[in-house]
Design a protein around this motif. Structure first.
Motif, PDB file in Angstrom:
ATOM      1  N   UNK A 515      -1.457  -2.949   2.716  1.00 31.18           N
ATOM      2  CA  UNK A 515      -0.271  -2.139   2.432  1.00 31.18           C
ATOM      3  C   UNK A 515       0.216  -2.309   1.002  1.00 31.18           C
ATOM      4  N   UNK A 516      -0.363  -3.249   0.257  1.00 31.89           N
ATOM      5  CA  UNK A 516      -0.088  -3.351  -1.179  1.00 31.89           C
ATOM      6  C   UNK A 516       1.210  -4.054  -1.549  1.00 31.89           C
ATOM      7  N   UNK A 517       1.788  -4.829  -0.644  1.00 36.71           N
ATOM      8  CA  UNK A 517       3.051  -5.537  -0.935  1.00 36.71           C
ATOM      9  C   UNK A 517       2.830  -7.040  -0.711  1.00 36.71           C
ATOM     10  N   UNK A 518       3.391  -7.857  -1.617  1.00 35.77           N
ATOM     11  CA  UNK A 518       3.316  -9.315  -1.373  1.00 35.77           C
ATOM     12  C   UNK A 518       4.707  -9.891  -1.222  1.00 35.77           C
ATOM     13  N   UNK A 519       4.756 -10.999  -0.499  1.00 32.69           N
ATOM     14  CA  UNK A 519       6.049 -11.702  -0.322  1.00 32.69           C
ATOM     15  C   UNK A 519       5.924 -13.108  -0.895  1.00 32.69           C
ATOM     16  N   UNK A 520       6.891 -13.457  -1.773  1.00 31.03           N
ATOM     17  CA  UNK A 520       6.950 -14.839  -2.257  1.00 31.03           C
ATOM     18  C   UNK A 520       8.104 -15.495  -1.528  1.00 31.03           C
ATOM     19  N   UNK A 521       7.793 -16.433  -0.621  1.00 35.30           N
ATOM     20  CA  UNK A 521       8.864 -17.013   0.185  1.00 35.30           C
ATOM     21  C   UNK A 521       9.873 -17.806  -0.647  1.00 35.30           C
ATOM     22  N   UNK A 528      13.682 -14.615  -0.516  1.00 42.34           N
ATOM     23  CA  UNK A 528      12.287 -14.130  -0.565  1.00 42.34           C
ATOM     24  C   UNK A 528      12.212 -12.992  -1.588  1.00 42.34           C
ATOM     25  N   UNK A 529      11.063 -12.893  -2.291  1.00 48.94           N
ATOM     26  CA  UNK A 529      10.898 -11.818  -3.275  1.00 48.94           C
ATOM     27  C   UNK A 529       9.683 -10.978  -2.897  1.00 48.94           C
ATOM     28  N   UNK A 530       9.806  -9.681  -3.112  1.00 48.82           N
ATOM     29  CA  UNK A 530       8.725  -8.754  -2.755  1.00 48.82           C
ATOM     30  C   UNK A 530       8.231  -8.041  -4.013  1.00 48.82           C
ATOM     31  N   UNK A 531       6.911  -7.900  -4.117  1.00 46.58           N
ATOM     32  CA  UNK A 531       6.349  -7.199  -5.272  1.00 46.58           C
ATOM     33  C   UNK A 531       5.075  -6.466  -4.900  1.00 46.58           C
ATOM     34  N   UNK A 532       4.525  -5.794  -5.912  1.00 47.64           N
ATOM     35  CA  UNK A 532       3.251  -5.076  -5.714  1.00 47.64           C
ATOM     36  C   UNK A 532       2.125  -6.095  -5.627  1.00 47.64           C
ATOM     37  N   UNK A 533       1.130  -5.791  -4.819  1.00 50.01           N
ATOM     38  CA  UNK A 533      -0.039  -6.674  -4.724  1.00 50.01           C
ATOM     39  C   UNK A 533      -0.882  -6.575  -5.985  1.00 50.01           C
TER      40      UNK A 533
END
Ligand SMILES: O=P(O)(O)OC[C@H]1O[C@](O)(CO)[C@@H](O)[C@@H]1O
Length: 533
Positions: A515-521, A528-533
């Motif tokens: 889905x092209x999204x990453x999560x940095x816990x 938590x931070x979300x960004x593009x893969x």
């Protein structure tokens, strides 16, 4: 109360059982309320409410707009007595549909209609709720080694569940008939299942349309898809049949007939039970007995749960089937006068004696917030049984566990109903379904609610659509930002206020790499931070 009950003499209980048992030898059916602690005066008080319930049911069967909120007739009883349909056109429609079901299924069985790989071997039914539960229940209850086609189901939009079914069909997709069932023709879970099946066919290089059948209302989205793509066959569904009471319509008849089950007997069993439950005298009417017991046990407010214990593996899905029939029909916020009543009866159960090793401990000793319904099947199996102890078979054990649990519950002041059938076959399954349909209808009249709409489900569907709309906004914000963002930041940029939903959406997407999204816990979800893969 439990102390008093436990000392009721055996002889008195036997007399109560014998005098009160409803039974019909021809149908091979009986209903026992002797273990419901209901005095004769309580029975009479409830019985006085029945004349208006009988008259409402008679009007419903005569074609009144019984589902006023949706402006619909409620006609599932006509499906097994077409001559009772309110117009000759409706009668002709029902008869024609049954004829078409038989003709189509015979052609499939004879190999006159085939898949790209030859004679059909399998059916994949795609539906949800009333468009899957009834077919699933019947398929399991009546399965045998003589089944003409093997049945599989997509009854959800769970990708992993879909994959599991597809993997079992991988080697026979070219001989799998796909039956897509949706009365409305627009239910998202079913549409997704259809698209997943289409994708699997495409990946295998097998044309989908010549192996696809639709069961839906004329003009629905599904009907339009089937027409425009040139599907093999479309069967009609009518607006006067509710989803949860649709199992005797094309919804249940097509899969059952494809499996090779005796649909005439199913309809006949239901029709015979309908005749018995149409009788406007409580004493003579088993559905009225049932509705009366429900009313008594739950004080007309559903204050006790209905626990179903069928002592027969084949009936395990009956509990699930009845969960929808009862809870979607009776679980209502408002009565017919618009007063807030929050009615309903909670239903759960699986099968005896398996449940004895799960939750029966609580039924016997814990919270007394339920009444049990035992379903006893007299015939153990086709053929003879071995002895597991001297003079004792596995079936004797099953009976013993049923009788023992009924006794143990009674002795601790817990009410139980017992339904007994001679055997599980198409006739008795039809009769059991019809019994509960009528009991639900009568009970709904006693508590004055509309049993035939489901406004609460619609609320959930709308909320789900909002979440999906929010997903595209959130994804757009994340992929168009170079820096990773917290859920609060995404919400602000998306101009949305529901941060928790945004967090849930992004966490779900991040767990699925494609889905092209990453999560940095972070330390907390808010960090938590979300960004593009
Ligand atoms: O047959 P459809 O229209 O796809 O609906 C499936 C199910 O969804 C409901 O409308 C709501 O759960 C049920 O009553 C129905 O059985």
């Amino acid at each position: 109360m439990s102390a008093e009950l436990s000392i009721t003499p055996q002889a008195e209980l036997w007399a109560r059982y014998s005098a009160g048992l409803y039974r019909n030898e021809e149908l091979g059916f009986s209903l026992d309320l002797s273990r419901v602690n209901m005095s004769p005066s309580e029975q009479s008080a409830i019985a006085e409410m029945f004349p208006m319930a009988f008259s409402a049911m008679a009007q419903l069967e005569a074609g009144s707009i019984a589902n006023k909120d949706e402006g619909r007739m409620v006609g599932h009883y006509w499906l097994r007595a077409p001559q009772l349909a309110p117009t000759p056109e409706l009668e002709a429609d029902i008869l024609q549909a049954i004829f078409d079901v038989n003709a189509f299924c015979q052609a499939v069985h004879a190999g006159e209609v085939t898949g790209s790989g030859g004679k059909f071997t399998n059916v994949l039914l795609i539906g949800i709720g009333g468009s899957a539960l009834g077919p699933q229940f019947i398929a399991t209850a009546l399965a045998s080694s003589h089944d003409k086609l093997h049945m599989s189901f997509f009854d959800n939009t769970d990708p992993d569940g879909i994959d599991l079914v597809l993997s079992s069909l991988a080697s026979c997709l070219a001989t799998t008939l796909v039956v897509v069932v949706s009365k409305s023709g627009g239910t998202p879970e079913t549409r997704n299942g259809m698209l997943e099946a289409q994708a699997a066919f495409q990946a295998a290089g097998i044309p989908f349309a010549p192996q696809a059948v639709a069961i839906t209302q004329a003009g629905s989205k599904l009907d339009q898809t089937a027409q425009s793509e040139g599907w093999l066959k479309t069967f009609p569904m009518w607006d006067w049949v509710g989803g949860r009471t649709s199992v005797m319509s094309t919804v249940g008849l097509v899969p059952a007939a494809l499996q090779g089950l005796d649909i005439d007997s199913l309809l006949e069993g239901a029709g015979q039970m309908d005749s018995l439950t149409r009788v406007p005298q409580v004493k003579e009417n088993p559905a009225a007995h049932l509705a009366m017991a429900w009313y008594h046990c739950g004080q007309g407010r559903g204050s006790k749960d209905m626990v179903l214990l069928p002592y027969k593996d084949r009936l395990a899905l009956f509990s699930k089937y009845l969960q929808q029939l009862v809870m979607e029909s009776l679980g209502k916020e408002l009565d017919r006068k618009g007063q807030k009543v929050n009615q309903g009866i909670a239903v759960y159960g699986n099968k005896g004696s398996t449940d004895q090793h799960a939750y029966v401990q609580q039924l016997r000793d814990g919270l007394n917030n339920f009444f049990a319904t035992f379903i006893e099947v007299l015939k153990d199996r086709q053929g003879d049984s071995i002895e597991v102890d001297a003079g004792v078979t596995s079936g004797d054990y099953l009976y013993g566990f049923y009788a023992g649990t009924r006794k143990a519950l009674y002795e601790s002041g817990r009410d139980s109903i017992t339904i007994t059938v001679n055997e599980v076959n198409a006739h008795s399954v039809g009769a059991l379904i019809a019994l509960y349909e009528r009991a639900v209808g009568l009970y709904a009249e006693l508590v004055n609610i509309n049993a035939y709409h489901q406004p609460g489900v619609e609320a959930g569907k709308k909320a789900a659509a909002q979440i999906l709309a929010l997903q595209s906004q959130a994804v757009e914000v994340v992929v168009s930002n170079k820096a990773s963002l917290t859920a609060d930041e995404v919400a602000k940029l998306a101009n949305a206020s529901d941060v928790e939903s945004i967090y849930g959406i992004l966490r779900h997407l991040a767990a699925n790499p494609s889905r092209g999204i990453v999560r940095q816990p972070g330390k907390t979800p808010a960090e938590d931070r979300f960004g593009k893969l």
